[in-house]
Scaffold this motif. Structure first.
Motif, PDB file in Angstrom:
ATOM      1  N   THR A  81      27.493 -18.411  34.747  1.00  0.00           N
ATOM      2  CA  THR A  81      26.054 -17.949  34.524  1.00  0.00           C
ATOM      3  C   THR A  81      25.747 -16.720  34.015  1.00  0.00           C
ATOM      4  N   TRP A  82      24.541 -15.984  33.851  1.00  0.00           N
ATOM      5  CA  TRP A  82      24.339 -14.879  33.787  1.00  0.00           C
ATOM      6  C   TRP A  82      22.955 -14.372  34.086  1.00  0.00           C
ATOM      7  N   SER A  83      22.462 -13.258  33.965  1.00  0.00           N
ATOM      8  CA  SER A  83      20.923 -12.826  34.724  1.00  0.00           C
ATOM      9  C   SER A  83      20.016 -13.907  34.917  1.00  0.00           C
ATOM     10  N   TYR A  84      20.089 -14.711  33.772  1.00  0.00           N
ATOM     11  CA  TYR A  84      18.897 -15.755  33.863  1.00  0.00           C
ATOM     12  C   TYR A  84      18.956 -16.679  35.365  1.00  0.00           C
ATOM     13  N   LEU A  85      20.008 -16.739  36.103  1.00  0.00           N
ATOM     14  CA  LEU A  85      20.121 -17.249  37.277  1.00  0.00           C
ATOM     15  C   LEU A  85      19.029 -16.564  38.104  1.00  0.00           C
ATOM     16  N   TYR A  86      18.703 -15.193  38.012  1.00  0.00           N
ATOM     17  CA  TYR A  86      18.069 -14.678  38.789  1.00  0.00           C
ATOM     18  C   TYR A  86      16.391 -14.539  38.541  1.00  0.00           C
TER      19      TYR A  86
END
Length: 298
Positions: free
Chosen positions: A53-58
């Motif tokens: 994943t990446w920061s989009y997950l948050y």
């Protein structure tokens, strides 16, 4: 280091529910992207994603944490998101990831940090917290652990490791969808695919499962075992909030709770969620983190 790839900015235009522009930190040969939102004088919360994943997950957790007056820092690990992507699997190691993240923490001058780590975010975050406890006020782990090559890996993990290395296709968005109870929309799956225009950008994602230390002779084992020993003396608040439906890590909270003194008496929970608990329980995770941080102030 081999060729370094940089995903074109237009790949990240108009992502659903993600209006955040990254800041960039130069870390030697590579550039790390970091979402840094909220009051600069707020208590810092460091949210570390994992594989693939990446920061989009948050995106579901950032708004309520910011609204609570916190400074929310969400790096894209090297090889992911809007960070640089070395093109060779051999360019990645466990130690490099630890060093990259800690160098970013130092560059941002973060102190009294609340860490939330999930998947590889916990493998990296627990190492850093154990090695630099003066930087951290408390830790929250969701579906993660610190591997020390004691015991045998699950069959589910070995299957995943083999798939990541050898499968001719590696569909990031669909993998995140499969690991969540909440089904992603087409646009959300596309957002997880956005960092990877083609297969040459996926070396970091392919590398992560094989970097988990399973054997005593793995180069990461001595440092991980030293960190595990250090966590046996960790008396700061330590909380686990796990997705109960994760077939690989859904029960990894129990040994953390037994081993770490700061976990005693905390409101641990297993929530209705899969491996990517941020997708399934993002607002609830944020609410519980805000309560956890507030309890430490009293």
């Amino acid at each position: 280091m081999s060729r370094i790839l940089r995903t074109p900015d237009e790949r990240f235009a108009d992502l659903p529910d993600f209006p955040y522009a990254p800041h960039f930190i130069e870390l030697g040969d590579v550039r790390m992207a970091v979402v840094d939102e909220g009051a600069r004088d707020g208590e810092p919360v460091l949210l570390l994603h994992g594989e693939p994943t990446w920061s989009y997950l948050y995106r579901k957790m950032i708004p309520p944490l910011v609204a609570a007056g916190l400074r929310v820092v969400v790096p894209d690990l090297i090889g992911f998101g809007q960070s640089d992507k070395p093109a060779s699997i051999e360019d990645y190691s466990y130690q490099k990831h630890v060093d990259w993240v800690f160098d970013a923490v130092r560059a941002l001058e973060l102190d009294q940090v609340t860490l939330f780590g999930q998947d590889w975010g916990s493998l990296i975050g627990l190492r850093i917290a154990a090695e630099h406890p003066q930087r951290f006020a408390r830790v929250v782990i969701g579906n993660g652990f610190l591997p020390t090559a004691h015991g045998s890996p699950s069959l589910a993990f070995l299957v995943w490791r083999t798939f990541a290395r050898w499968s001719p296709v590696f569909p990031i968005g669909r993998l995140v969808d499969t690991g969540s109870l909440t089904k992603l929309t087409k646009a959300e799956r596309a957002a997880y695919d956005a960092p990877f225009p083609d297969r040459t950008y996926k070396a970091g994602a392919r590398a992560f499962p094989r970097l988990v230390p399973l054997r005593a002779d793995d180069p990461a084992v001595p440092a991980n075992r030293a960190a595990w020993d250090a966590l046996a003396a960790w008396d700061k608040p330590f909380l686990t909030l796990f997705g109960a439906k994760d077939p690989i890590l859904g029960r990894a909270d129990a040994p953390l709770q037994r081993h770490i003194p700061g976990a005693a008496g905390q409101p641990h929970d297993r929530l209705r969620g899969g491996h990517f608990i941020q997708e399934d329980q993002g607002p609830e995770l944020a609410r519980r983190m805000i309560e956890f941080i507030g309890a430490g102030r009293r």
